[in-house]
Design an enzyme around this catalytic site. Structure first.
Site, mmCIF file in Angstrom:
data_model
loop_
_atom_site.group_PDB
_atom_site.id
_atom_site.type_symbol
_atom_site.label_atom_id
_atom_site.label_comp_id
_atom_site.label_asym_id
_atom_site.label_seq_id
_atom_site.Cartn_x
_atom_site.Cartn_y
_atom_site.Cartn_z
ATOM 1 N N TYR B 144 0.853 -1.182 0.000
ATOM 2 C CA TYR B 144 0.000 0.000 0.000
ATOM 3 C C TYR B 144 0.889 1.231 0.000
ATOM 4 O O TYR B 144 1.555 1.539 1.004
ATOM 5 C CB TYR B 144 -0.915 -0.044 1.226
ATOM 6 C CG TYR B 144 -1.773 1.180 1.388
ATOM 7 C CD1 TYR B 144 -2.722 1.519 0.424
ATOM 8 C CD2 TYR B 144 -1.655 2.004 2.509
ATOM 9 C CE1 TYR B 144 -3.512 2.646 0.559
ATOM 10 C CE2 TYR B 144 -2.440 3.133 2.657
ATOM 11 C CZ TYR B 144 -3.360 3.451 1.682
ATOM 12 O OH TYR B 144 -4.135 4.577 1.819
ATOM 13 N N GLN B 146 1.484 4.823 0.242
ATOM 14 C CA GLN B 146 0.934 6.129 0.619
ATOM 15 C C GLN B 146 2.031 7.154 0.866
ATOM 16 O O GLN B 146 2.219 8.054 0.077
ATOM 17 C CB GLN B 146 0.022 6.007 1.844
ATOM 18 C CG GLN B 146 -0.583 7.350 2.269
ATOM 19 C CD GLN B 146 -1.690 7.209 3.284
ATOM 20 O OE1 GLN B 146 -2.675 6.512 3.052
ATOM 21 N NE2 GLN B 146 -1.548 7.869 4.421
ATOM 22 N N THR B 147 2.787 7.008 1.961
ATOM 23 C CA THR B 147 3.743 8.064 2.322
ATOM 24 C C THR B 147 4.823 8.273 1.267
ATOM 25 O O THR B 147 5.201 7.362 0.546
ATOM 26 C CB THR B 147 4.445 7.754 3.667
ATOM 27 O OG1 THR B 147 5.030 6.462 3.570
ATOM 28 C CG2 THR B 147 3.475 7.781 4.809
ATOM 29 N N ARG B 318 15.553 -13.751 39.957
ATOM 30 C CA ARG B 318 16.736 -12.963 40.260
ATOM 31 C C ARG B 318 16.731 -12.610 41.740
ATOM 32 O O ARG B 318 15.750 -12.071 42.243
ATOM 33 C CB ARG B 318 16.713 -11.686 39.413
ATOM 34 C CG ARG B 318 17.849 -10.697 39.688
ATOM 35 C CD ARG B 318 19.150 -11.117 39.039
ATOM 36 N NE ARG B 318 20.161 -10.056 39.029
ATOM 37 C CZ ARG B 318 21.401 -10.234 38.604
ATOM 38 N NH1 ARG B 318 21.791 -11.426 38.138
ATOM 39 N NH2 ARG B 318 22.270 -9.244 38.598
ATOM 40 N N ARG B 342 6.620 -1.215 39.348
ATOM 41 C CA ARG B 342 6.793 -0.925 37.917
ATOM 42 C C ARG B 342 6.176 -2.016 37.060
ATOM 43 O O ARG B 342 5.640 -1.755 35.988
ATOM 44 C CB ARG B 342 8.295 -0.841 37.578
ATOM 45 C CG ARG B 342 8.900 0.535 37.723
ATOM 46 C CD ARG B 342 10.384 0.525 37.298
ATOM 47 N NE ARG B 342 11.267 0.007 38.334
ATOM 48 C CZ ARG B 342 12.551 -0.293 38.169
ATOM 49 N NH1 ARG B 342 13.097 -0.162 36.963
ATOM 50 N NH2 ARG B 342 13.293 -0.735 39.158
ATOM 51 N N GLU B 433 0.343 4.718 10.887
ATOM 52 C CA GLU B 433 -1.129 4.743 11.034
ATOM 53 C C GLU B 433 -1.583 6.000 11.765
ATOM 54 O O GLU B 433 -2.496 5.962 12.587
ATOM 55 C CB GLU B 433 -1.628 3.487 11.773
ATOM 56 C CG GLU B 433 -1.292 2.172 11.105
ATOM 57 C CD GLU B 433 -1.756 2.124 9.662
ATOM 58 O OE1 GLU B 433 -2.744 2.793 9.323
ATOM 59 O OE2 GLU B 433 -1.112 1.420 8.860
#
Lengths: 698, 698
Positions: B144, B146-147, B318, B342, B433
């Protein structure tokens, strides 16, 4: 039909126009950044010799395998050494040359910044006289073997042993387990002939007196074969193809004997009989680590400088989106606030870290003088400072490189943009030389210790506390704010944005209030045993940013001397520093707001529902004022196209032509039809055409 | 001497113990994540076939060049196609197989997710009947286009032209400038035989009616040579060695003629004479983009799932730092709050995005049914929703992969850890996108439009406004809060943390209040022409997070049905969802605090200087409660060691043995002495020994 507008021709026009708009004297600012014209000229001289040598051409680098990059790296190192001889470079020139090629990630770097300094600092005079010159001239090549498969930052638990054998006056270096394998050691895999090994010293009778350093030969100095008892190798590729030319390696030792004299025994030793000689100044051995960490501030500055140069140049020539009424063309993307408000703070951090690194090196030299005379009074504070700074500058420069890369949109993801490699090479700095989260704990601990010293005794009189506060080290000055209950944070007012001194005073004070508030709270929650999970990081950041902002205040004060009172250059660089302060403050808002330390001027508070709007508008206005200077401020970093190795950061702005040219070298383009066609693509398509059946007319 | 403790043996013990601790039924949660046992079994069946095929072995991948990776990728694609035939896979099985090997980054992916859907959605019935089957069976391969070199997200300014020639009833595709070169096109470089080209349609007389799509053959279907007038090639390597197997390519067209019937003319066309036929439903063509974006939510979920699995497994085995009194060993690092605080939120985001993606796919299917009957009423809202979600999920999953990688300390930087490759392959999703910053603008614009619709008319009665508000689309529901001036945000109280429904109600409401506050303020500053630089991003994030949190509230409500009322599984997954909500709220604190929308319970406010402490402690407590379930919750993702390809994420926990084994394959280790030794290392050392002089005894 008229010839269509070609944006690739516009590139050069846009860059020239932006350069013409700069109002500052670029070379004056450049000399300021390089700490004098002589320094810049030295860099220029050395750099030109390297850049014009075909071996140092970077264009094929993205296409090489790791093994090829390693071999190339060694060839560059050898060539640099030859050039040093040819051009009679001084040791300073050689150091400069290594810093100019730092983006090559050469294994010899580990010899230069880890092996040699540790050896020099800790070897006995006898060992130094035997090997010092050889090491300095790179007649042998070394590495520093600390981390193991099972242990990193927690040096105290390393497993490698060095057992003293009084009978033969030897140490036996041994790896008792798989996890004691030395791992990640830069330049160990294939390069080094010798190494300094961290191992826990076991005395006769089995007493373990903790980790010490030993000088161990690894490979034969003629054949380069590993000596008996050493299993050596490379640990494999790094994430994101980072630091590909460096042979981070592993080593297992099986009862390797070394002479007693090969212990690095300047600060600790063993008698012939095997008695431990207590080091008189155990902490002196930290010097080397502090030296490496203080160098990281400067490196972070120059790294951010590269990222800022590339991204700001690209944003200047890239046109996209809304039409610019003046030219009838799409707008230069740097004119969008969403873009320049990301990029100019990166530029500001680079300016700050370069200046800060210089100040820190001066402090380190002073410390080294103190240490050599046995004075360790500044060591603890310097340790806290470098721990906090190491975390701060690595975290932010890693993020800045990636922010700069993403600001370049799609093309930023091309290897030819150059910033992807910088990210991959830099990102381990969050972990090496002390894992950032662990360093944060050390900053927290030291901060709480100082807090308790002053405020821990409820019976102490205000005068006693004041006396203690007067002696506060640089990293704890903010605690003075808690001594006088009548003190209040300044009003958060940032207009006019031109008043550099007034704004910087306000910001520095607010950041100190934040540090004081967080440390006070942390002292309480630690006493209660209920700290939250992110408290350590927030306290360490607050303490370090209070310290850094105060230094930036001093740097602002020095500008009239360094760049001339009332000059355009002093004014613009002053604003760059203020941008650093304001964006640091913005990132501290949660703390300031939640501790109710952020009070807006009354008129502002009444005119908007959002009390931090004044700060954000000030940042926006400052960015707009700095925008016409952006190309000049990045040119002042002095990077050549060869330095940057970026199609999007080329000096003349012709980014599209540069991208096109480099793509032609891609190995996949060397044949028109890929060899995968006959092997895989064609068979698959034929199968597809068969099953698609008769309707499949081509 | 007793045999030393070997941490590598402890690995398996620790992992087995953690697995034994899990209280949930892992396969029940797994079936929930896969939307039913049948779906999971399908994946398992297909996945096992691929994993056992030697071609799909991943162990040598880190050592291959880009060219080798491309060739390997095509061989994998062909083999997958063969396996599909052999095992008589359904189209769903084939889709599953492609998703299982998504970490290979195969060029054919672009055929599957970009070329084929666009062709299907927009080709005329005639063109579809001619090529549809061929494309479905991959008898031809497409991309495709495009850019371009000069333009990305701003499709309206693409330069490639398609000029209609009435005389021959043809279009002439042409690249008028260097910057009009199609660039970044996945699978164009060396693979595709055909493509769909975005080009601006020029009618006779020179009228430019903007970008349209054209089906263009690129290469000969026998020889694979580019057809005349096409210059094709690969654009070179990507940053951080990302997506190495994909031949992102360039194309220049020189007056290439295609038949009129090859315009994709379902929604727009040209008469034989060259008159433009206005599309009846121009917006219908957005469907394809929405489809791709909605798939990105699910992908982000499964990507986060991989990162969470690897990092949580490693943190479980660990051991480092302080001694665990129970075992006498160092603590498992996952027990440190700085680590699990985290990692568990990453796990939570994975659970949320997987569920959210499923809901979104259902909405998309409904939309597709609407569109096919010409009903576009939901299109605008779906567009805003997918724009906001695309930015939200890509930004956070990119960051989560990197956070997970860094949580693994030094070893996380090994290529064998696996997460570096995931990061490099995923990071462009912030740009492709729809560039995230540009999408944020679209969310802002739509939000302001809805706001103005309801509040823009000062004369409107409360009843009128209420009527408008009743019809608010899903993404704007938060605006109802502004209709009744007596409404106030709920008190920010999060205890007891077990009360999942009450806490989620509070958080959702606070996040809606934040969206309402920010949009109201933005409406004012946009009217005044004084938005600040980051307002767009903050508004878009606030609006999207308000929408997502409301969906999470619904997902919590569905748990009793999906996992059983009062079951352990429903309870634990509910807490996972609440962790998502609480951490989202934490990241929104600056907005909430500055708009004074965050009010703490009185008792809390009096007991601490920090009003957000209650929230942080709730997060900490929730993490602690989820900790024993962490291994079970990641096992439920169902990833095999082959899927993860990570030495640190191995199922049995034996990470050190895995790292050691993989390092032995490193090409540099295949000879004991590197070829760089004779070429470069030795000459340099000999020069050094010479200059170091006589003192240089070796």
């Amino acid at each position: 039909m008229h010839s269509p507008h070609d944006a690739s021709k516009q590139n050069a026009i846009d860059m020239a126009a932006a350069r013409a708009k700069t109002s500052i004297n670029v070379s004056a600012v450049r000399d300021f950044l390089y700490n004098g014209a002589a320094q810049w000229q030295n860099r220029e001289r050395v750099s030109k010799i390297l850049a014009s040598d075909p071996l140092f051409n970077k264009s094929q680098r993205p296409f090489l395998t790791r093994k090829e990059l390693y071999i190339r790296g060694q060839a560059l190192t050898n060539r640099l050494d030859e050039l040093a001889e040819t051009h009679k470079w001084t040791p300073e020139d050689i150091q400069l040359a290594f810093s100019v090629v730092s983006d090559e990630g050469l294994p010899v770097t580990l010899h230069n910044i880890a092996f040699e300094p540790v050896f020099h600092l800790q070897a006995s005079p006898e060992l130094l006289s035997q090997y010092g010159d050889l090491i300095a001239k790179r007649g042998i090549l070394g590495c520093y073997l600390q981390t193991e498969l099972g242990h990193g930052t927690n040096v105290g638990r390393l497993e490698t042993t060095a057992t003293y054998i009084p009978e033969t006056r030897e140490f036996e270096i041994h790896s008792p387990t798989l996890t004691s394998t030395k791992w990640w050691i830069g330049a160990l895999g294939k390069t080094s002939t010798h190494g300094v090994v961290q191992a826990k010293l076991i005395l006769p009778g089995g007493k373990d007196v903790g980790p010490h350093l030993f000088f161990v030969q690894l490979r034969d100095t003629e054949t380069h074969q590993p000596l008996p008892g050493r299993v050596l190798g490379d640990i494999g590729p790094k994430a994101m193809a980072g630091l590909a030319a460096i042979d981070n390696g592993f080593a297992r030792f099986t009862h390797v004997r070394i002479p007693k004299s090969h212990m690095l025994s300047k600060f600790a030793g063993v008698t012939d009989e095997g008695k431990y000689v207590t080091p008189p100044h155990a902490k002196l051995s930290y010097g080397g680590m502090l030296y490496i960490r203080s160098g990281m501030v400067t490196s972070a500055g120059w790294l951010g400088a590269k990222a800022a140069t590339v991204a700001i140049r690209y944003a200047t020539v890239r046109r996209q989106g809304t039409l610019d009424p003046a030219s009838g063309l799409e707008s230069q993307v740097i004119t969008y606030p969403s873009l320049h408000a990301r990029l100019l703070p990166i530029l500001a951090r680079a300016y700050v870290f370069i200046g800060l690194g210089r100040a820190l090196s001066r402090s380190f030299d002073a410390l080294a003088r103190d240490l050599s005379s046995g004075n360790t009074s500044q060591l603890a504070d310097m340790h806290v400072m470098t721990s906090g700074l190491k975390t701060l500058v690595t975290t932010s420069s890693i993020q800045d490189v990636e922010t700069a890369r993403r600001s370049m949109g799609g093309h930023g993801y091309s290897a030819f943009a150059g910033l992807g490699k910088l990210y991959a090479d830099t990102v381990p700095s969050a972990t090496y030389e002390g894992e950032n989260y662990v360093l944060d704990q050390q900053v927290l601990r030291a901060s709480l210790k100082t807090f308790t010293l002053i405020f821990g005794n409820p019976a102490a009189s205000p005068a006693d506390k004041a006396k203690l506060a007067a002696g506060l080290p640089g990293t704890s000055k903010y605690l003075r704010l808690l001594l006088d209950p009548s003190l209040r944070p300044p009003t958060a007012s940032f207009t006019p944005v031109d008043d550099v001194v007034s704004i910087s005073t306000t910001v520095i004070s607010l950041l100190e209030w934040r540090a004081a508030g967080l440390v006070k709270e942390a002292a309480q929650t630690h006493k209660d045993g209920t700290p939250d999970a992110t408290a350590t990081q927030r306290v360490a950041k607050a303490v370090t940013e209070a310290f850094v902002s105060a230094r930036v205040g001093e740097m602002i004060g020095e500008l009239p001397v360094k760049l001339g009172r009332g000059t355009r250059e002093a004014g613009v660089v002053g604003k760059v520093y203020v941008l650093y302060l304001l964006t640091t403050l913005e990132s501290a808002l949660v703390d300031l707001l939640s501790f109710r330390l952020y009070v807006t001027p009354k008129a502002e508070a009444e005119s908007t529902a959002d009390p931090v709007r004044g700060l954000r508008l000030a940042i926006g206005q400052l960015c707009k004022e700095l925008l016409p200077e952006a190309i000049g401020l990045t040119d002042a970093f002095g990077y050549s196209d060869w330095d940057l190795d970026s199609s999007l950061g080329v000096y003349d702005g012709r980014v599209y032509e540069a991208l096109w040219a480099r793509a032609q070298d891609e190995p996949l383009n060397q044949t028109e039809v890929t060899e995968a066609y006959e092997a895989s693509i064609k068979p698959m398509m034929l199968r597809g055409r068969r099953t698609a059946g008769a309707s499949a007319k081509l």
